[in-house]
Design a protein around this motif. Structure first.
Motif, PDB file in Angstrom:
ATOM      1  N   PRO A   1       0.855  -1.287   0.017  1.00  0.00           N
ATOM      2  CA  PRO A   1       0.029   0.018  -0.097  1.00  0.00           C
ATOM      3  C   PRO A   1       0.748   1.343  -0.104  1.00  0.00           C
ATOM      4  N   ASP A   2       0.343   2.432  -0.461  1.00  0.00           N
ATOM      5  CA  ASP A   2       0.878   3.470  -0.528  1.00  0.00           C
ATOM      6  C   ASP A   2       0.417   4.258   0.738  1.00  0.00           C
ATOM      7  N   CYS A   3       1.125   4.608   1.578  1.00  0.00           N
ATOM      8  CA  CYS A   3       1.009   5.121   3.058  1.00  0.00           C
ATOM      9  C   CYS A   3       1.869   5.811   3.560  1.00  0.00           C
ATOM     10  N   GLN A   4       1.799   6.576   4.781  1.00  0.00           N
ATOM     11  CA  GLN A   4       2.665   7.402   5.310  1.00  0.00           C
ATOM     12  C   GLN A   4       2.882   7.227   6.641  1.00  0.00           C
ATOM     13  N   PRO A   5       3.977   7.124   7.183  1.00  0.00           N
ATOM     14  CA  PRO A   5       5.409   6.742   6.385  1.00  0.00           C
ATOM     15  C   PRO A   5       5.106   5.285   5.692  1.00  0.00           C
ATOM     16  N   ARG A   6       6.146   5.440   4.642  1.00  0.00           N
ATOM     17  CA  ARG A   6       6.071   4.062   4.046  1.00  0.00           C
ATOM     18  C   ARG A   6       7.553   3.469   4.265  1.00  0.00           C
ATOM     19  N   ARG A   7       7.338   2.209   4.913  1.00  0.00           N
ATOM     20  CA  ARG A   7       8.883   1.997   5.360  1.00  0.00           C
ATOM     21  C   ARG A   7       9.433   0.625   4.436  1.00  0.00           C
ATOM     22  N   LEU A   8      10.852   0.680   4.075  1.00  0.00           N
ATOM     23  CA  LEU A   8      11.433  -0.265   3.441  1.00  0.00           C
ATOM     24  C   LEU A   8      12.292  -0.794   4.209  1.00  0.00           C
ATOM     25  N   LEU A   9      12.579  -2.292   4.255  1.00  0.00           N
ATOM     26  CA  LEU A   9      13.719  -3.027   4.833  1.00  0.00           C
ATOM     27  C   LEU A   9      14.175  -3.984   3.841  1.00  0.00           C
ATOM     28  N   ASP A  10      15.633  -3.491   3.534  1.00  0.00           N
ATOM     29  CA  ASP A  10      16.390  -4.049   2.463  1.00  0.00           C
ATOM     30  C   ASP A  10      17.399  -5.046   3.365  1.00  0.00           C
TER      31      ASP A  10
ATOM     32  N   ILE B   1      20.137  -3.473   5.910  1.00  0.00           N
ATOM     33  CA  ILE B   1      21.229  -4.134   6.439  1.00  0.00           C
ATOM     34  C   ILE B   1      22.298  -4.881   5.936  1.00  0.00           C
ATOM     35  N   ASP B   2      23.369  -5.294   6.350  1.00  0.00           N
ATOM     36  CA  ASP B   2      24.199  -6.056   5.525  1.00  0.00           C
ATOM     37  C   ASP B   2      25.285  -6.267   6.834  1.00  0.00           C
ATOM     38  N   SER B   3      26.082  -7.727   6.742  1.00  0.00           N
ATOM     39  CA  SER B   3      27.062  -7.827   7.776  1.00  0.00           C
ATOM     40  C   SER B   3      28.531  -7.442   7.048  1.00  0.00           C
ATOM     41  N   ASP B   4      28.459  -6.803   6.080  1.00  0.00           N
ATOM     42  CA  ASP B   4      29.819  -6.591   5.748  1.00  0.00           C
ATOM     43  C   ASP B   4      30.147  -4.910   5.815  1.00  0.00           C
TER      44      ASP B   4
ATOM     45  N   LEU C   1      28.637  -1.663   3.346  1.00  0.00           N
ATOM     46  CA  LEU C   1      27.967  -0.696   3.820  1.00  0.00           C
ATOM     47  C   LEU C   1      28.311   0.759   3.694  1.00  0.00           C
ATOM     48  N   ALA C   2      29.751   0.879   3.804  1.00  0.00           N
ATOM     49  CA  ALA C   2      30.322   2.229   3.531  1.00  0.00           C
ATOM     50  C   ALA C   2      30.292   2.545   1.985  1.00  0.00           C
ATOM     51  N   ALA C   3      30.190   1.685   1.261  1.00  0.00           N
ATOM     52  CA  ALA C   3      29.974   1.858  -0.355  1.00  0.00           C
ATOM     53  C   ALA C   3      28.368   2.347  -0.510  1.00  0.00           C
ATOM     54  N   ALA C   4      27.656   1.634   0.112  1.00  0.00           N
ATOM     55  CA  ALA C   4      26.260   1.894   0.174  1.00  0.00           C
ATOM     56  C   ALA C   4      26.038   3.549   0.619  1.00  0.00           C
ATOM     57  N   GLU C   5      26.417   3.768   1.620  1.00  0.00           N
ATOM     58  CA  GLU C   5      26.593   5.109   2.392  1.00  0.00           C
ATOM     59  C   GLU C   5      27.070   6.057   1.296  1.00  0.00           C
ATOM     60  N   ASP C   6      28.053   5.962   0.701  1.00  0.00           N
ATOM     61  CA  ASP C   6      28.689   6.946  -0.228  1.00  0.00           C
ATOM     62  C   ASP C   6      27.620   7.295  -1.665  1.00  0.00           C
ATOM     63  N   ALA C   7      27.063   5.951  -1.899  1.00  0.00           N
ATOM     64  CA  ALA C   7      26.252   6.155  -3.313  1.00  0.00           C
ATOM     65  C   ALA C   7      24.991   6.608  -2.952  1.00  0.00           C
ATOM     66  N   LEU C   8      24.359   6.329  -1.798  1.00  0.00           N
ATOM     67  CA  LEU C   8      23.065   6.583  -1.489  1.00  0.00           C
ATOM     68  C   LEU C   8      22.622   7.919  -0.759  1.00  0.00           C
TER      69      LEU C   8
ATOM     70  N   LEU D   1      17.040   7.433   6.041  1.00  0.00           N
ATOM     71  CA  LEU D   1      18.041   6.322   5.684  1.00  0.00           C
ATOM     72  C   LEU D   1      18.881   5.890   6.809  1.00  0.00           C
ATOM     73  N   ARG D   2      18.738   4.509   7.182  1.00  0.00           N
ATOM     74  CA  ARG D   2      19.728   4.023   8.339  1.00  0.00           C
ATOM     75  C   ARG D   2      20.054   2.604   7.719  1.00  0.00           C
ATOM     76  N   LEU D   3      21.599   2.424   7.734  1.00  0.00           N
ATOM     77  CA  LEU D   3      22.385   1.361   7.309  1.00  0.00           C
ATOM     78  C   LEU D   3      22.992   0.810   8.696  1.00  0.00           C
ATOM     79  N   GLN D   4      22.677  -0.457   8.574  1.00  0.00           N
ATOM     80  CA  GLN D   4      23.123  -1.203  10.041  1.00  0.00           C
ATOM     81  C   GLN D   4      23.930  -2.394   9.751  1.00  0.00           C
ATOM     82  N   GLU D   5      24.982  -2.383  10.392  1.00  0.00           N
ATOM     83  CA  GLU D   5      25.834  -3.758  10.298  1.00  0.00           C
ATOM     84  C   GLU D   5      25.268  -4.823  10.932  1.00  0.00           C
ATOM     85  N   VAL D   6      24.513  -5.845  10.780  1.00  0.00           N
ATOM     86  CA  VAL D   6      23.818  -6.810  11.327  1.00  0.00           C
ATOM     87  C   VAL D   6      23.451  -7.909  10.303  1.00  0.00           C
ATOM     88  N   THR D   7      23.113  -9.145  10.719  1.00  0.00           N
ATOM     89  CA  THR D   7      22.818 -10.210  10.069  1.00  0.00           C
ATOM     90  C   THR D   7      21.318  -9.915  10.100  1.00  0.00           C
ATOM     91  N   ALA D   8      20.562 -10.777   9.011  1.00  0.00           N
ATOM     92  CA  ALA D   8      19.231 -10.957   8.910  1.00  0.00           C
ATOM     93  C   ALA D   8      18.793 -11.718  10.019  1.00  0.00           C
TER      94      ALA D   8
END
Length: 267
Positions: free
Chosen positions: A33-42, A64-67, A71-78, A88-95
């Protein structure tokens, strides 16, 4: 989950891994659904290719990613592309270990090119508490070069096997194949109502981009070849030259998208 599998690959990963096509992003966008806020977990975000494709469609994103290098590359790009009203929150953790902020539930969870690395049943069970009542989990991927679908791909795989052995590598270990269809696994999870979408993709490669892609993978990462890396690269180029006089290689691929939702009777 990923630690050690992609050592030495990150620069290649960001530059040469194919991104997520807009039509795939459209399928994912339409799934919830289109809602507010609209949350994504990748989950298993890597260098953030899925998040990049969905920027502007979700305003509260956790990736999230454990590497830590990924995550540093994702931060620089995103971060430079992030809309002003998005978080946007990037977290070093496993699923298997991730816990969202209190009260936070995703409308959409995306797991792209990563489900095979996870404890699949455990991850889907944990996600039940992390997904909103009308939310969905999308598990999707395209075929890697290891899955030979034409002559030049099969020839490249043979070169890899000549250097590293017949079995597919996963970093310093061997790849553990999963033979059960993902849809079957999902149907045994809280997200048992599964829809599948196949999105065709046609790509054009050069020898340089093929080698860059190969060195972004866990089965042909640069460090696996040691002092034979230059010899491997030369062998790949010589092999590809037999298939094209113009350094042009066409690939027919597809993204297979599986979207799982809860049974409405269970809500």
């Amino acid at each position: 989950m990923f630690m050690g599998l992609f050592d030495g690959t990150i620069d290649f990963y960001r530059q040469y891994r194919p991104g997520i096509p807009a039509i795939v992003a459209d399928v994912l966008d339409a799934a919830v659904p289109d809602c507010q806020p609209r949350r994504l977990l990748d989950v298993g975000t890597g260098t953030g290719l899925v998040v990049e494709a969905l920027l502007g469609r979700f305003d509260d994103i956790i990736a999230i990613d454990s590497d830590p290098g990924m995550l540093a590359a994702a931060e620089d790009a995103l971060r430079p592309q992030l809309p002003a009203d998005a978080q946007l929150r990037l977290q070093e953790v496993t699923a298997e270990e991730f816990t969202p902020p209190a009260g936070w539930q995703a409308e959409l969870v995306t797991i792209c090119r990563a489900f095979h690395w996870l404890d699949q049943a455990a991850t889907l069970t944990r996600l039940d508490a992390q997904v909103s009542p009308d939310g969905a989990v999308a598990i999707f991927a395209d075929n890697s070069f290891w899955t030979a679908t034409n002559g030049w791909k099969a020839a490249i795989r043979t070169v890899i096997q000549d250097f590293l052995g017949e079995e597919r590598r996963a970093g310093e270990s061997l790849f553990q194949h999963h033979h059960r269809p993902y849809s079957e696994i999902m149907r045994e999870s809280p997200f048992s109502q599964v829809e599948e979408y196949a999105v065709p993709v046609i790509r054009t490669w050069t020898a340089d981009s093929i080698l860059g892609y190969l060195h972004s993978t866990s089965f042909a990462a640069p460090q696996l070849f040691g002092d034979r890396l230059d010899a491997f690269d030369s062998a790949v180029r010589a092999t590809l030259a037999r298939y094209s006089d113009t350094d042009t290689f066409t690939e027919d691929n597809e993204f297979l998208i599986r979207i799982g939702r809860r049974d409405r009777r269970d809500r």
